[in-house]
Scaffold this motif. Structure first.
Motif, PDB file in Angstrom:
ATOM      1  N   TRP A 108      -1.891  -4.138  -5.273  1.00 50.71           N
ATOM      2  CA  TRP A 108      -1.923  -3.570  -3.928  1.00 50.71           C
ATOM      3  C   TRP A 108      -0.581  -2.932  -3.592  1.00 50.71           C
ATOM      4  O   TRP A 108       0.417  -3.198  -4.249  1.00 50.71           O
ATOM      5  CB  TRP A 108      -2.331  -4.605  -2.883  1.00 50.71           C
ATOM      6  CG  TRP A 108      -1.327  -5.666  -2.536  1.00 50.71           C
ATOM      7  CD1 TRP A 108      -0.490  -5.680  -1.468  1.00 50.71           C
ATOM      8  CD2 TRP A 108      -1.099  -6.910  -3.232  1.00 50.71           C
ATOM      9  NE1 TRP A 108       0.251  -6.836  -1.464  1.00 50.71           N
ATOM     10  CE2 TRP A 108      -0.101  -7.617  -2.535  1.00 50.71           C
ATOM     11  CE3 TRP A 108      -1.644  -7.498  -4.386  1.00 50.71           C
ATOM     12  CZ2 TRP A 108       0.368  -8.855  -2.937  1.00 50.71           C
ATOM     13  CZ3 TRP A 108      -1.168  -8.739  -4.795  1.00 50.71           C
ATOM     14  CH2 TRP A 108      -0.177  -9.400  -4.078  1.00 50.71           C
ATOM     15  N   CYS A 109      -0.586  -2.090  -2.586  1.00 49.96           N
ATOM     16  CA  CYS A 109       0.603  -1.330  -2.205  1.00 49.96           C
ATOM     17  C   CYS A 109       1.449  -2.138  -1.231  1.00 49.96           C
ATOM     18  O   CYS A 109       0.944  -2.613  -0.208  1.00 49.96           O
ATOM     19  CB  CYS A 109       0.173  -0.012  -1.554  1.00 49.96           C
ATOM     20  SG  CYS A 109       1.555   0.888  -0.814  1.00 49.96           S
ATOM     21  N   SER A 110       2.753  -2.241  -1.551  1.00 54.16           N
ATOM     22  CA  SER A 110       3.659  -3.022  -0.693  1.00 54.16           C
ATOM     23  C   SER A 110       3.925  -2.317   0.640  1.00 54.16           C
ATOM     24  O   SER A 110       4.389  -2.920   1.583  1.00 54.16           O
ATOM     25  CB  SER A 110       4.982  -3.260  -1.424  1.00 54.16           C
ATOM     26  OG  SER A 110       5.560  -2.004  -1.786  1.00 54.16           O
ATOM     27  N   THR A 111       3.594  -1.043   0.710  1.00 58.39           N
ATOM     28  CA  THR A 111       3.853  -0.292   1.946  1.00 58.39           C
ATOM     29  C   THR A 111       2.636  -0.290   2.886  1.00 58.39           C
ATOM     30  O   THR A 111       2.637  -0.955   3.909  1.00 58.39           O
ATOM     31  CB  THR A 111       4.282   1.160   1.622  1.00 58.39           C
ATOM     32  OG1 THR A 111       5.430   1.114   0.785  1.00 58.39           O
ATOM     33  CG2 THR A 111       4.607   1.929   2.891  1.00 58.39           C
ATOM     34  N   HIS A 112       1.582   0.397   2.502  1.00 59.35           N
ATOM     35  CA  HIS A 112       0.490   0.523   3.484  1.00 59.35           C
ATOM     36  C   HIS A 112      -0.470  -0.680   3.491  1.00 59.35           C
ATOM     37  O   HIS A 112      -1.311  -0.788   4.391  1.00 59.35           O
ATOM     38  CB  HIS A 112      -0.257   1.847   3.325  1.00 59.35           C
ATOM     39  CG  HIS A 112      -1.338   1.855   2.285  1.00 59.35           C
ATOM     40  ND1 HIS A 112      -1.110   2.129   0.968  1.00 59.35           N
ATOM     41  CD2 HIS A 112      -2.674   1.620   2.387  1.00 59.35           C
ATOM     42  CE1 HIS A 112      -2.249   2.078   0.294  1.00 59.35           C
ATOM     43  NE2 HIS A 112      -3.206   1.769   1.131  1.00 59.35           N
ATOM     44  N   GLN A 113      -0.329  -1.583   2.515  1.00 58.59           N
ATOM     45  CA  GLN A 113      -1.125  -2.810   2.553  1.00 58.59           C
ATOM     46  C   GLN A 113      -0.232  -4.028   2.831  1.00 58.59           C
ATOM     47  O   GLN A 113      -0.607  -5.154   2.531  1.00 58.59           O
ATOM     48  CB  GLN A 113      -1.860  -3.018   1.227  1.00 58.59           C
ATOM     49  CG  GLN A 113      -2.934  -1.976   0.948  1.00 58.59           C
ATOM     50  CD  GLN A 113      -3.569  -2.165  -0.428  1.00 58.59           C
ATOM     51  OE1 GLN A 113      -3.169  -1.543  -1.410  1.00 58.59           O
ATOM     52  NE2 GLN A 113      -4.567  -3.028  -0.501  1.00 58.59           N
ATOM     53  N   LEU A 167       3.342   3.359  -8.672  1.00 58.04           N
ATOM     54  CA  LEU A 167       3.651   3.682  -7.277  1.00 58.04           C
ATOM     55  C   LEU A 167       2.368   4.141  -6.590  1.00 58.04           C
ATOM     56  O   LEU A 167       1.535   4.811  -7.194  1.00 58.04           O
ATOM     57  CB  LEU A 167       4.709   4.792  -7.212  1.00 58.04           C
ATOM     58  CG  LEU A 167       6.068   4.458  -7.846  1.00 58.04           C
ATOM     59  CD1 LEU A 167       6.999   5.678  -7.778  1.00 58.04           C
ATOM     60  CD2 LEU A 167       6.725   3.253  -7.157  1.00 58.04           C
ATOM     61  N   CYS A 168       2.255   3.774  -5.317  1.00 59.44           N
ATOM     62  CA  CYS A 168       1.048   4.093  -4.548  1.00 59.44           C
ATOM     63  C   CYS A 168       0.800   5.595  -4.518  1.00 59.44           C
ATOM     64  O   CYS A 168       1.699   6.383  -4.212  1.00 59.44           O
ATOM     65  CB  CYS A 168       1.206   3.555  -3.134  1.00 59.44           C
ATOM     66  SG  CYS A 168      -0.137   4.001  -2.032  1.00 59.44           S
ATOM     67  N   SER A 169      -0.434   5.997  -4.827  1.00 61.67           N
ATOM     68  CA  SER A 169      -0.778   7.416  -4.857  1.00 61.67           C
ATOM     69  C   SER A 169      -0.796   8.002  -3.447  1.00 61.67           C
ATOM     70  O   SER A 169      -0.762   9.213  -3.272  1.00 61.67           O
ATOM     71  CB  SER A 169      -2.147   7.602  -5.518  1.00 61.67           C
ATOM     72  OG  SER A 169      -3.115   6.819  -4.843  1.00 61.67           O
ATOM     73  N   ARG A 170      -0.829   7.138  -2.434  1.00 65.56           N
ATOM     74  CA  ARG A 170      -0.913   7.622  -1.056  1.00 65.56           C
ATOM     75  C   ARG A 170       0.468   7.814  -0.428  1.00 65.56           C
ATOM     76  O   ARG A 170       0.708   8.795   0.251  1.00 65.56           O
ATOM     77  CB  ARG A 170      -1.722   6.613  -0.232  1.00 65.56           C
ATOM     78  CG  ARG A 170      -2.090   7.097   1.149  1.00 65.56           C
ATOM     79  CD  ARG A 170      -2.732   6.014   1.972  1.00 65.56           C
ATOM     80  NE  ARG A 170      -4.114   5.742   1.580  1.00 65.56           N
ATOM     81  CZ  ARG A 170      -4.927   4.956   2.266  1.00 65.56           C
ATOM     82  NH1 ARG A 170      -4.503   4.341   3.357  1.00 65.56           N
ATOM     83  NH2 ARG A 170      -6.155   4.753   1.851  1.00 65.56           N
ATOM     84  N   ASP A 171       1.367   6.839  -0.652  1.00 66.81           N
ATOM     85  CA  ASP A 171       2.655   6.880   0.061  1.00 66.81           C
ATOM     86  C   ASP A 171       3.861   6.593  -0.828  1.00 66.81           C
ATOM     87  O   ASP A 171       4.984   6.494  -0.332  1.00 66.81           O
ATOM     88  CB  ASP A 171       2.637   5.886   1.231  1.00 66.81           C
ATOM     89  CG  ASP A 171       2.221   4.496   0.782  1.00 66.81           C
ATOM     90  OD1 ASP A 171       2.615   4.084  -0.326  1.00 66.81           O
ATOM     91  OD2 ASP A 171       1.487   3.833   1.530  1.00 66.81           O
ATOM     92  N   GLY A 172       3.632   6.416  -2.140  1.00 67.12           N
ATOM     93  CA  GLY A 172       4.756   6.185  -3.045  1.00 67.12           C
ATOM     94  C   GLY A 172       5.311   4.779  -3.034  1.00 67.12           C
ATOM     95  O   GLY A 172       6.294   4.492  -3.716  1.00 67.12           O
TER      96      GLY A 172
HETATM   97 ZN   LIG Z   1       0.473   2.810  -0.188  1.00 67.35          ZN
END
Ligand SMILES: [Zn+2]
Length: 270
Positions: free
Chosen positions: A264-269, A244-249
């Protein structure tokens, strides 16, 4: 030992820059003897060619283009590529101590070549996986500008696409002829910091996205250089299947892009 730790052994540009700084200590010394095994000498005519060519050369300076280390001499320029596991040693002192932790312990049989100087010191290449190479007068024309010194002007040329949408930005980052020295972990870290989907076609990046990527490019190189390696990026804690993304989960996505495993992160990227 996790998979991520294993990846950390690959010498990327920051590690090679630390080897260059180590090699700086032999500037002024003269080579009395050189040797290489068949792997290190693979790009030369023979191991004997290395021994013959380097004898009596004095090191006058060091340089680096991407992941290629350059030793300048009063004769030809000597190049060293480190492959997947190569480490430069000066009398047992490694440029990157951490490279010797874990599975890549030091074994003298993995010393594949080097040079000995008139003051008795030795510069050696330790390489378990046999992909490091010596070169004499290496061809630099196929390498782009150096990633550690990339200017905005060079970056703007780097993201320019002549025809169509161009390759995915991740693939362009890995293209050594466009910019020399960005490896897989550094590319993923830059895109993570820039909040960019690695699949975005280079030619479709907006002005704002290019600005973010340039900023992330520079900050990745400088902050990971200070932290001590390419494997110390912000996204590394999330870099495993199911991470899970360390920035936003957000859930991390994994795919092969530009021939390399990309996270890559499915949320912020997204
Ligand atoms: Zn993220």
């Amino acid at each position: 030992m996790t998979f991520g730790d294993t990846l950390a052994r690959v010498p990327e540009i920051l590690e090679v820059e630390s080897y260059r700084q180590l090699a700086d200590r032999v500037v002024g010394a003269t080579i009395v003897r050189g040797w290489a095994d068949g792997y290190l000498a693979k790009k030369l005519t023979s191991p004997a060619a290395w021994a013959r060519s380097v004898k009596n050369l004095t090191i006058t300076g060091t340089d680096r283009r991407g992941k290629l280390l350059l030793l300048e001499t009063n004769g030809p320029t000597l190049g060293v590529r480190f492959g997947m596991t190569g480490v430069l040693l000066l009398d047992g002192d490694a440029g990157i101590e951490g490279l010797f932790y874990g599975p890549h312990d030091f074994q003298s049989k993995w010393l594949r070549g080097g040079v000995e100087f008139d003051d008795g010191r030795k510069l050696l290449v330790h390489d378990p996986r046999r992909m490091a190479r010596f070169e004499i007068d290496p061809d630099l024309s196929e390498l782009g500008p150096d990633a550690l010194r990339l200017t905005r002007k060079q970056f703007d040329r780097f993201v320019r696409v002549e025809r169509g949408d161009g390759p995915a930005i991740k693939a362009r980052l890995l293209d050594q002829s466009r910019v020399a020295g960005v490896g897989n972990l550094l590319a993923d870290e830059m895109l993570f910091r820039a909040s960019l989907d690695p699949r975005t076609p280079t030619g479709l990046l907006s002005g704002d996205e290019k600005d973010r990527l340039f900023k992330a490019f520079r900050s990745t190189m400088s902050s990971l250089g200070k932290r001590g390696g390419s494997h110390l990026g912000d996204h590394m804690d999330s870099r495993f299947p199911g991470g899970l993304c360390s920035r936003d989960g957000g859930a991390m996505v994994i795919a092969t892009i530009g021939g390399r495993t990309t996270y890559w992160c499915s949320t912020h990227q997204g």
